[in-house]
Design a protein around this motif. Structure first.
Motif, short mmCIF file in Angstrom:
data_model
loop_
_atom_site.label_atom_id
_atom_site.label_comp_id
_atom_site.label_asym_id
_atom_site.label_seq_id
_atom_site.Cartn_x
_atom_site.Cartn_y
_atom_site.Cartn_z
N PHE A 234 0.82 -1.21 0.00
CA PHE A 234 0.00 0.00 0.00
C PHE A 234 0.86 1.26 0.00
N GLU A 235 1.88 1.30 0.85
CA GLU A 235 2.70 2.51 0.92
C GLU A 235 3.53 2.71 -0.34
N GLY A 236 3.75 1.61 -1.07
CA GLY A 236 4.47 1.71 -2.33
C GLY A 236 3.72 2.48 -3.39
N THR A 237 2.42 2.68 -3.20
CA THR A 237 1.63 3.47 -4.17
C THR A 237 1.78 4.97 -3.95
N GLY A 238 2.46 5.36 -2.87
CA GLY A 238 2.52 6.77 -2.51
C GLY A 238 1.32 7.18 -1.69
N LEU A 239 0.73 6.21 -0.98
CA LEU A 239 -0.51 6.41 -0.24
C LEU A 239 -0.48 7.62 0.68
N VAL A 240 0.57 7.77 1.46
CA VAL A 240 0.63 8.83 2.47
C VAL A 240 0.60 10.21 1.82
N ASP A 241 1.43 10.42 0.80
CA ASP A 241 1.45 11.71 0.12
C ASP A 241 0.17 11.98 -0.65
N SER A 242 -0.37 10.94 -1.30
CA SER A 242 -1.57 11.12 -2.10
C SER A 242 -2.78 11.44 -1.24
N ALA A 243 -2.83 10.87 -0.04
CA ALA A 243 -3.95 11.13 0.85
C ALA A 243 -4.03 12.62 1.19
N ASN A 244 -2.89 13.22 1.45
CA ASN A 244 -2.87 14.65 1.76
C ASN A 244 -3.41 15.48 0.61
N LYS A 245 -3.12 15.06 -0.61
CA LYS A 245 -3.53 15.82 -1.79
C LYS A 245 -5.04 15.83 -1.97
N VAL A 246 -5.72 14.75 -1.57
CA VAL A 246 -7.18 14.68 -1.75
C VAL A 246 -7.92 15.00 -0.45
N GLY A 247 -7.20 15.44 0.58
CA GLY A 247 -7.83 15.89 1.80
C GLY A 247 -8.27 14.80 2.75
N LEU A 248 -7.64 13.62 2.67
CA LEU A 248 -7.96 12.51 3.55
C LEU A 248 -6.70 12.05 4.27
N SER A 249 -6.90 11.35 5.38
CA SER A 249 -5.76 10.67 6.00
C SER A 249 -5.48 9.40 5.21
N PRO A 250 -4.29 8.81 5.35
CA PRO A 250 -4.02 7.55 4.63
C PRO A 250 -5.05 6.46 4.96
N TYR A 251 -5.45 6.37 6.22
CA TYR A 251 -6.43 5.34 6.61
C TYR A 251 -7.79 5.64 5.98
#
Length: 384
Positions: A234-251
């Protein structure tokens, strides 16, 4: 003269010491020569006979492994006598290895070892988790029961009754172990802790795809391996950074992706992702039937009014915002859709025919017309 006589014993001892040293060097030379000869002519080509001595050794094969890359490990673990013997056997067979764990024995002939490594029946510790699967088994109204993740893992261990791990043992390991020890990433620990000792507290954190684990390991070690693999995926997709961009937490992004996985037809993942974000932005309930189904014992596409009225941590008809946890394991396509949603102002969608055609609307009246079309085409028929 007296002084000369006193020195003779000293010289005699030196000559004796020199003679002893010479003999020791000869013995050492012979020993080294013999050792080198033994290593080159015996150990280097040694090949045991038969199928082994009964002592089981688990050998892991990863994607891309070959007989050549595994041979040193097989020698170190005492499975085969030499690398040369193993390579000679491989030259005759030209094998292709499949990832997994293989129960081998000490002191196997190279031919027997190769036979085990290429026998699919010997393959253990490989679980292939489909997209959208849940941790627990699911009963489908009018259909076949669907195994959950815990059951799939258990079946891989229970090919050998001596190491069989039951689904309830896996559930207990998850329920009774802290998120940190389980390997839950920091961005999901608060949400997992909030579910207490619920065995479904890690729902959505097991990534679809192939996972390898030692089938002889304890239940906790098995789940730690699978969760660790999943977090990396999951983290290999860039999940943490992408979540910030769409206004959500990674979870939250992972939770939303699980809705996309269960709701969206092929080709429309990014559009459904946009509907979710649009509704969250204006605090409009998501009202997804998949979230209703998550907490009921018998599931189908069409939910009842009674089910939709039930207040649960997941039912998005009865609560605002996202479910308390993911409702399934989202595939990477669903995760990517939430990371890169389509552009659009849609708030509603419904699949209108059995081919999967889905209509997206901003206007509720237009949406109701699409629902009527869907009902006329039998998409929303119930088997209850």
């Amino acid at each position: 003269m007296a002084a000369t006589r006193n020195m003779q014993p000293k010289y005699r001892r030196r000559r004796q010491w020199a003679g002893a040293l010479a003999i020791a060097l000869v013995i050492l030379l012979v020993g080294v020569t013999g050792f080198v000869w033994y290593q080159r002519n015996v150990v280097a080509v040694r090949d045991y006979e038969g199928a082994g001595n009964g002592n089981i050794v688990m050998v892991r094969v990863d994607a891309g492994d070959s007989v050549s890359s595994l041979a040193p490990e097989l020698v170190d673990k005492g499975v085969v006598g030499s690398r040369r013997a193993m390579m000679s056997a491989a030259e005759k067979e030209q094998p292709s290895l499949q990832q997994g764990y293989y129960p081998m024995q000490e002191k196997m002939s190279a031919d027997n070892a190769l036979q085990v490594l290429t026998d699919d029946e010997s393959r253990r510790g490989v679980v292939d988790i489909p997209n959208g699967l849940t941790l627990d088994d699911v009963t489908v109204v009018g259909g076949e029961p669907r195994d959950g993740i815990y059951s799939l893992i258990s079946k891989q261990t229970c090919q050998d009754e001596q190491t069989c791990v039951k689904p309830d043992q896996l559930r207990e390991a998850v329920a009774q172990t802290s998120p940190e020890e389980l390997g839950v990433p920091e961005w999901a620990r608060d949400a997992v802790n909030a579910r207490g000792d619920d065995p479904r507290r890690i729902e959505g954190l097991v990534a679809p795809g192939v996972h390898l684990f030692d089938p002889t390991a304890e239940p906790l070690a098995i789940m730690q391996d699978i969760i660790g693999d999943s977090v990396e995926s999951f983290e290999g997709t860039g999940l943490v950074d992408s979540a910030n961009k769409v206004g959500l937490s990674p979870y939250e992004l992972l939770t939303a992706a699980s809705l996309v996985e269960r709701e969206a037809p092929a080709g429309d993942f990014d559009k459904v992702a946009r509907v979710i974000l649009n509704r969250l932005e204006i605090n409009q309930k998501l009202e997804f039937d998949s979230t209703v189904n998550y907490s009921i014992s018998e599931q189908e596409v069409a939910t009842t009014n009674e089910d939709r009225d039930r207040e649960t941590p997941w039912n998005t008809y009865a609560k605002e915002g996202l479910p308390a946890t993911p409702i399934a394991s989202p595939g990477l396509q669903a995760v990517h859709a939430m990371e890169n949603p389509a552009e659009g102002d849609w708030l509603y969608f419904v699949t209108v025919d059995t081919d999967g055609r889905t209509v997206f609307n901003r206007d509720f009246d237009a949406h109701e017309q699409a629902i009527e079309e869907s009902a006329n085409n039998g998409v929303l028929d119930s088997n209850r």
